[in-house]
Structures are given as structure tokens and as C-alpha cells.
Write a protein that holds these residues in place. Structure first.
Motif, mmCIF file in Angstrom:
data_model
loop_
_atom_site.group_PDB
_atom_site.id
_atom_site.type_symbol
_atom_site.label_atom_id
_atom_site.label_comp_id
_atom_site.label_asym_id
_atom_site.label_seq_id
_atom_site.Cartn_x
_atom_site.Cartn_y
_atom_site.Cartn_z
ATOM 1 N N VAL A 173 46.171 56.044 91.700
ATOM 2 C CA VAL A 173 47.373 55.531 91.539
ATOM 3 C C VAL A 173 48.509 56.851 90.832
ATOM 4 O O VAL A 173 47.797 57.852 90.627
ATOM 5 N N ASP A 174 49.806 56.530 90.932
ATOM 6 C CA ASP A 174 50.561 57.437 90.207
ATOM 7 C C ASP A 174 50.911 56.891 89.053
ATOM 8 O O ASP A 174 51.622 55.844 88.529
ATOM 9 N N ALA A 175 50.514 57.753 87.876
ATOM 10 C CA ALA A 175 50.735 57.549 86.400
ATOM 11 C C ALA A 175 51.954 57.402 86.300
ATOM 12 O O ALA A 175 52.841 58.319 86.420
ATOM 13 N N THR A 176 52.435 56.332 85.129
ATOM 14 C CA THR A 176 53.629 56.207 84.663
ATOM 15 C C THR A 176 53.891 56.528 83.340
ATOM 16 O O THR A 176 54.675 56.643 82.787
ATOM 17 N N GLU A 177 52.479 56.731 82.541
ATOM 18 C CA GLU A 177 52.674 56.770 81.099
ATOM 19 C C GLU A 177 52.120 58.340 80.690
ATOM 20 O O GLU A 177 51.357 58.857 81.386
ATOM 21 N N ALA A 178 52.594 58.784 79.418
ATOM 22 C CA ALA A 178 52.080 59.967 78.831
ATOM 23 C C ALA A 178 50.820 59.863 78.584
ATOM 24 O O ALA A 178 50.432 58.782 78.003
ATOM 25 N N PRO A 179 49.854 60.921 78.490
ATOM 26 C CA PRO A 179 50.136 62.195 79.091
ATOM 27 C C PRO A 179 49.845 62.521 80.394
ATOM 28 O O PRO A 179 49.877 63.450 80.981
ATOM 29 N N TRP A 180 49.700 61.194 81.154
ATOM 30 C CA TRP A 180 49.068 61.216 82.656
ATOM 31 C C TRP A 180 50.254 61.521 83.506
ATOM 32 O O TRP A 180 50.026 62.145 84.691
#
Length: 280
Positions: A104-111
Motif C-alpha cells: 500500500v501507499d502509506a499516508t501516515e507519519a512516519p511511514w
């Protein structure tokens, strides 16, 4: 950017390469393996997506796929399972962070800075294969194991123009409804479960994402798999396919577990199954 070849080995009349390239999606160097059968090509290519803790190497040394690939004249490419390196976020647990990108494309920090594995696999990785090796972009399929089975199913459903066929070994069939998926999706995608549903194979199929796109989906699952009930839940995939009218060939293999011993026992079937569709 063309791939940098790090190692090469002769196997089953073809060549296995370990390679590295710069990814714009992840902002890191990414490694992958590529098996090219004998001949000049261009070759149909199978994209293999591995499971938790794996690298680009596990499949090459454990799956036993290259004899079948050589017989059918099919190339196989296997990317790493996540970005890695200094400055890349990680977690002490095996099921989050490096080695656990979940495609998946992470949307959350720090990812979010580096964990963009959907964009990597469906864009950067396919582009570097076409630039560096004699592959036919019109003849491409995808398969995978566990987390990679989830990745194969969801990427095929979300990007059907890229893949002619899809199969999986012991896939995480509905990550929104199991501990592995809930943990990863909460970290990478945040608390909005509507965003999670876009990366859940069972929910995507139930919503019609497979309609008219794949003549069949092949899944092998071992009955002695310790993750069968709590994490994998193939019955949810089966129910979704039945509801949506999508053909699913779900083979429950008696006595087999979650390991590569299971995969190597049935990998020839998957390579042949895809080869038939890639040659159609």
C-alpha cells in the motif's frame, strides 16, 4: 533508471540476476531478483510478491519455480517487500515496517515518506524491468504468498490493465478483518476504515472490482497452516467471489503449512496456469 546488476547465476538454462535501482516512489534504492529463461525474448513476465519478513531473495532460493519458468519460457521478477536503509522508518515487530510494506501507499507519519509500495510495484518496478530486461509489457501476471498474496490480489484488482492473471498462496484474504491487516492499515493508512477497504481483496471483489476482468483466480491454501483461521480467512474470499459471480479456484491442500515447502509443492501448477493465460 536502468538496473544495476549485483550478481548473476546460471540456472535451468537461464539467468538469475540480483539487481538494484533508484525508486522515485520510495525515495530509496530498491533491490529485486529477475529470472530470464533461455532465448532472446521479449518474454512474458510473472511478478512475484513475497510475504512478511522476506526480501527479494527468499523466493529465488526456496520456491523452486525456475525449472517450470524455463519450460514455459516465462520470466519471473520479485521485488523486495519494503523500502530499507538509513532514515527509513521501522518497527521492532516483524509485522510492521521494513519487510512488511503490505503493498500500500502509506499516508501516515512516519511511514508516508518511503512506504509507497503500491506505487513502487505498479510503476517504478515495472518500468525498470522494461528498461533493463527483454520483457513484454503486454504479457504480465502477478502472484504471491501471504502478505504478498494480499498484494497480488489487491494490485491486480486495483490495476487490472497491468496484469492478465492473478493467483496466490495462502493470501491474507481480508486484511481489514485480521490482526496483521488491522495493525498495518492503522499504522500506514490511519483510522479511516473506508481507506482500508480499498486494499482488501474480499471487499474489492464483493464491490465488483473483478467483474469481467479475470476468467479465474487461483488460490492454494494449506489445511495445516497455523495462520489459516486467525489471519488468512480464505472463506471470506470464497464468499465474496460467490456473491460477485467471480470464478475462484480455491484448493485446500491437506496437511500443508504456511512455509515455502508448501509453495514449492504447487509452484509448477501456478507457473503453468499463468503461462497458459499469458500465451492466449
Amino acid at each position: 533508471m536502468a538496473a544495476e546488476i549485483l550478481q548473476q547465476h546460471r540456472v535451468h538454462g537461464g539467468t538469475l540476476s540480483y539487481a538494484r535501482h533508484a525508486s522515485g516512489a520510495t525515495g530509496t534504492p530498491m533491490r529485486f531478483s529477475f529470472f530470464q529463461p533461455a532465448g532472446e525474448g521479449p518474454f512474458p513476465v510473472l511478478i512475484w510478491l513475497s510475504g512478511l519478513t522476506c526480501t527479494e531473495e527468499n523466493f529465488t532460493t526456496k520456491a523452486g519455480a525456475y525449472a517450470a519458468a524455463a519450460r514455459h519460457g516465462v520470466a519471473i521478477a520479485a521485488p523486495d517487500t519494503s523500502p530499507r536503509g538509513e532514515g527509513v522508518a521501522d518497527d521492532p515487530a516483524y509485522d510492521l515496517g521494513q519487510g512488511a510494506g503490505f503493498y500500500v501507499d502509506a499516508t501516515e507519519a512516519p511511514w508516508a515518506a518511503h512506504f509507497r509500495m503500491e506505487s513502487y510495484v505498479t510503476a517504478d518496478f515495472l518500468a525498470v524491468l522494461e528498461e533493463s530486461f527483454p520483457v513484454d509489457p503486454a504479457r504480465r501476471s502477478v502472484f504471491g504468498h501471504s502478505m504478498g498474496g494480499h498484494g497480488a490480489l489487491t494490485l491486480a484488482l486495483r490495476h487490472p490493465q497491468l496484469f492478465r492473471s492473478v493467483s496466490a498462496f495462502a493470501p491474507i484474504s481480508s486484511p481489514t478483518q485480521c490482526p496483521w491487516g488491522e495493525k498495518a492499515f492503522l499504522a500506514y493508512l490511519g483510522e479511516d476504515r473506508t481507506a482500508w477497504a480499498e486494499h482488501d481483496a474480499a471487499l474489492l471483489i464483493e464491490a465488483g472490482a473483478a467483474k469481467g476482468r479475470f476468467d479465474d483466480i487461483l488460490v492454494d491454501q494449506g489445511t495445516a497452516d497455523s495462520f489459516l483461521e486467525g489471519q488468512l480467512k480464505p472463506e471470506l474470499l470464497e464468499a465474496a467471489c460467490a456473491k460477485a459471480g467471480q470464478k475462484l479456484t480455491l484448493r485446500m491442500q491437506a496437511g500443508y503449512d504456511h512455509s515455502y515447502f508448501f509453495m514449492t509443492s504447487f509452484i509448477d501448477d501456478h507457473v503453468a496456469w499463468h503461462a497458459e493465460r499469458l500465451s492466449a
